[in-house]
Design a protein around this motif. Structure first.
Motif, mmCIF file in Angstrom:
data_model
loop_
_atom_site.group_PDB
_atom_site.id
_atom_site.type_symbol
_atom_site.label_atom_id
_atom_site.label_comp_id
_atom_site.label_asym_id
_atom_site.label_seq_id
_atom_site.Cartn_x
_atom_site.Cartn_y
_atom_site.Cartn_z
ATOM 1 N N ARG A 170 0.860 -1.170 0.000
ATOM 2 C CA ARG A 170 0.000 0.000 0.000
ATOM 3 C C ARG A 170 0.901 1.226 0.000
ATOM 4 N N ARG A 172 3.319 -4.589 2.964
ATOM 5 C CA ARG A 172 2.703 -4.636 4.284
ATOM 6 C C ARG A 172 3.271 -5.814 5.069
ATOM 7 N N TYR A 204 -6.263 -0.486 -4.936
ATOM 8 C CA TYR A 204 -6.817 -1.844 -4.902
ATOM 9 C C TYR A 204 -8.250 -1.849 -5.458
ATOM 10 N N ALA A 205 -8.518 -2.769 -6.374
ATOM 11 C CA ALA A 205 -9.886 -3.023 -6.828
ATOM 12 C C ALA A 205 -10.032 -4.537 -6.949
ATOM 13 N N THR A 206 -11.075 -5.076 -6.342
ATOM 14 C CA THR A 206 -11.208 -6.532 -6.200
ATOM 15 C C THR A 206 -11.052 -7.269 -7.517
ATOM 16 N N PHE A 235 -4.506 -12.198 6.003
ATOM 17 C CA PHE A 235 -5.916 -11.938 6.328
ATOM 18 C C PHE A 235 -6.075 -10.472 6.734
ATOM 19 N N THR A 236 -5.751 -9.598 5.793
ATOM 20 C CA THR A 236 -5.885 -8.150 5.989
ATOM 21 C C THR A 236 -7.189 -7.706 5.333
ATOM 22 N N ALA A 237 -7.480 -6.411 5.380
ATOM 23 C CA ALA A 237 -8.694 -5.916 4.724
ATOM 24 C C ALA A 237 -8.691 -6.324 3.252
ATOM 25 N N ILE A 238 -7.544 -6.174 2.589
ATOM 26 C CA ILE A 238 -7.467 -6.547 1.171
ATOM 27 C C ILE A 238 -7.513 -8.055 1.012
ATOM 28 N N LYS A 260 -8.804 -10.312 2.891
ATOM 29 C CA LYS A 260 -10.132 -10.794 3.227
ATOM 30 C C LYS A 260 -11.108 -10.598 2.070
ATOM 31 N N ASP A 261 -10.948 -9.478 1.361
ATOM 32 C CA ASP A 261 -11.833 -9.140 0.249
ATOM 33 C C ASP A 261 -11.468 -9.926 -1.007
ATOM 34 N N GLU A 307 -3.452 0.083 13.479
ATOM 35 C CA GLU A 307 -4.541 -0.860 13.219
ATOM 36 C C GLU A 307 -4.599 -1.935 14.304
ATOM 37 N N GLU A 325 -3.377 -5.585 13.733
ATOM 38 C CA GLU A 325 -1.968 -5.770 13.416
ATOM 39 C C GLU A 325 -1.054 -5.216 14.499
ATOM 40 N N LYS A 336 -13.387 -7.187 16.450
ATOM 41 C CA LYS A 336 -12.115 -7.693 15.940
ATOM 42 C C LYS A 336 -11.575 -8.788 16.854
#
Lengths: 327, 259
Positions: free
Chosen positions: A12, A17, A73-75, A98-101, A103-104, A200, A203, A257
């Protein structure tokens, strides 16, 4: 196995990351144990400079998808690139953080390439040449051992659990440039950063959480001050989130969380079962609570039975003094 | 607009988990079952959108007989109708199989403008179905939504990411997953509970959905469940607050080595 382990190198703003470097490190360990190779898929815009760092953590080959359309980022766009990497490298194992990205992205990719996916793993081991994953369920009230029925075996890894390898700058990786379309029907148009660039929760190495024992939102700063002194993130119990003291993003527990930091400090939290579920895998737990019978003391390593209003300011001062003495 | 909401029945979050003698499942005899809390946010959002824009809200679930109760709960909140996918082939369903079944059920309700689901099913905690479903239906996805605004053939969604929020734009139809913070779900009224009894739940098996049983074969399987490792007994630190705080810092530094 002379098989391939593919990892997604999540970056990012041009920085890799940490959770995805943990995934590369784990891929390296699995490959070394089994005699395989590690391929990292790096997706972004102007990111080729990150190849060396990936190599130093153990990537043998880096597939680089470098396009202006990958800047954010775009899925669908990222899933297309990773699916291309899967087709190109035919991996036995695919690892994402298993981050926001992660996970998506991971479910989209799994469905696209027909892989089984195991989410939020906290352990991976090889059993008869096949992977076995350990993952929490019920937010950590139980752990499941899971296997895959086919290939590739895809997993997302929880942050802070898999140790970061020792980077070796002399390691080199083969670089392969690849290109796929970057269009996506859903995409981000704006980023709204949280106040103060907060650490975060999932993390963070240190988390300090507050609960009802603080009596009101006007006292929650005591938790924030200790977190700041320790360089950690702020968390909260469901009770105080539901009462509107703090944003729900801070909630630790089964509908919030799940965290596994090195140090978790619970301040004025009695320890409802759904809260304990979200934090009891932390390495070291400290509880500060007036009620010596509170369930939180059953999971704590260290406890102070006392009033948070008296203890927290003293503790913050003691931490500051300690940090100061270390220079 | 037509909105489909995917619902999962899960053990209440206050449940104490016990492992069954088989070793690969929980004891579910004394579990009280609820609608997964994240799915309640999805149902609430669907009802609000219907109230603003008209249309209908259809619930869909995959599960055994008891899952009907979850559908009745959602119907009592105000959803219009429901689809219950029930098949022995789905007893060991993993998220992949669940998504295949949900996608087939949703196709029977087409045309659909928006598909909502909780961002994770509490308990399994996979956070997979929304993304798997979006891919199966070839739709765009926006996950962990905390705000949804629907326009003409488009939606603007605020979603949670590390350290903040992002605003995403998507074409519709799309799959959007709901996060805590999206809304505060309503309670079912007595009138709603009475009305729910008369609403239609269509029960469909794999054959009725035209699904080949092979497409429902799980890609992952749980080989064992275990309880978390026990934690060492607590070391209580006595003394005046200042002395106790200093001693705690010393122990965290010298003994636990975490600061």
């Amino acid at each position: 196995m002379s098989e391939t382990i593919l990892t997604f190198a999540e970056q990012r703003d041009g920085k890799l990351r940490r959770p995805s470097l943990e995934a590369v490190s784990e891929a390296r360990r699995l490959a070394d144990a089994q005699g395989g190779r590690v391929v990292a898929a790096l997706i972004g815009s102007g990111v080729e400079g990150l190849v060396e760092e990936l190599a130093s953590f153990g990537a043998d080959r880096v597939l680089v998808y470098d396009e202006p359309g990958f800047a954010a980022y775009a899925t669908e766009a990222y899933a297309r690139a990773l699916a291309h990497a899967v087709v190109e490298t035919k991996p036995a194992v695919v690892l994402l953080a298993f981050t926001a990205i992660g996970k998506d992205l991971a479910p989209r990719l799994a469905a696209r390439v027909g892989a089984g996916l195991v989410s939020d793993c906290v352990g991976l081991s090889m059993k008869e040449g096949r992977l076995e994953a350990r993952r929490p369920m019920y937010a950590g009230k139980a752990f499941a051992l899971v296997r895959w029925t086919g290939d590739p075996q895809m997993a997302t890894l929880r942050a802070n659990v898999f140790s970061l390898g020792q980077p070796d700058p002399s390691r080199k990786a083969e670089v392969v440039k690849a290109s796929v379309a970057t269009d996506a029907r859903a995409r981000g148009t704006e980023v709204r950063a949280a106040k103060g660039g907060a650490v975060e929760l999932t993390e963070a190495q240190i988390v300090v959480s507050g609960g009802r024992g603080l009596k009101g939102p006007e006292h929650f700063h005591l938790v924030g001050e200790l977190a700041e002194a320790l360089g950690g993130a702020v968390g909260a119990s469901r009770a105080v989130v539901d009462d509107g003291w703090v944003d729900h993003q801070l909630q630790v527990g089964q509908t919030g969380k799940t965290v596994s930091p090195n140090l978790y400090v619970a301040c004025g939290i009695s320890g409802a079962i759904q809260h304990l579920a979200g934090m009891s895998s932390s390495r070291v737990i400290v509880a500060i609570n007036k009620d010596a019978d509170a369930p939180i003391f059953k999971v704590a390593n260290y406890g102070i039975v006392g009033d948070v209003f008296e203890v927290l300011p003293k503790l913050t001062a003691a931490v500051k003094e300690h940090v100061g003495s270390k220079g | 607009m037509r909105i489909v909401v995917c619902v999962k029945q899960v053990p209440d979050t206050e449940t104490r988990i016990k492992i069954a003698p088989s070793g690969d499942a929980i004891v579910d005899g004394d579990v009280s079952w609820i609608v997964s809390p994240f799915d309640e946010f999805a149902i609430e959002e669907a009802l609000r959108l219907r109230e603003a824009k008209g249309g209908d809200v259809i619930l869909v679930t995959v599960g055994p007989d008891r899952a009907q109760t979850a559908l009745r709960n959602g119907l009592a909140m105000g959803a219009d109708s429901a689809i219950h996918v029930k098949d022995a082939a789905l007893d060991a369903a993993d998220p992949a199989a669940t998504a295949v079944a949900l996608a087939a059920a949703i196709r029977t309700a087409w045309p659909v403008d928006l598909i909502l689901a909780g961002q994770q099913g509490v308990g399994g905690d996979h956070s997979q179905v929304p993304g798997l479903l979006a891919e199966a239906l070839d739709l765009p996805q926006v996950t962990v939504a905390v705000k949804i605004e629907v326009g003409d053939g488009r939606a603007t969604v605020e979603r949670e990411v590390e350290g903040g929020r992002e605003v995403w734009e998507t074409s519709l139809p799309a799959v959007v997953s709901a996060q805590k913070g999206l809304n505060v779900p309503r309670y079912a009224s007595l009138k709603g509970i009475m009305a729910a009894k008369k609403k239609t739940i269509r029960t469909l098996d794999a054959a009725a959905l035209g699904l080949d049983p092979a497409s429902l074969a799980p890609k992952t399987r749980t080989v064992a469940l275990e309880l978390p490792p026990g934690r060492p007994p607590v070391k209580l630190i006595d003394g005046e607050p200042a002395a106790a705080a200093a001693e705690l810092v010393r122990l965290l530094h010298e003994e636990a080595k975490v600061i």
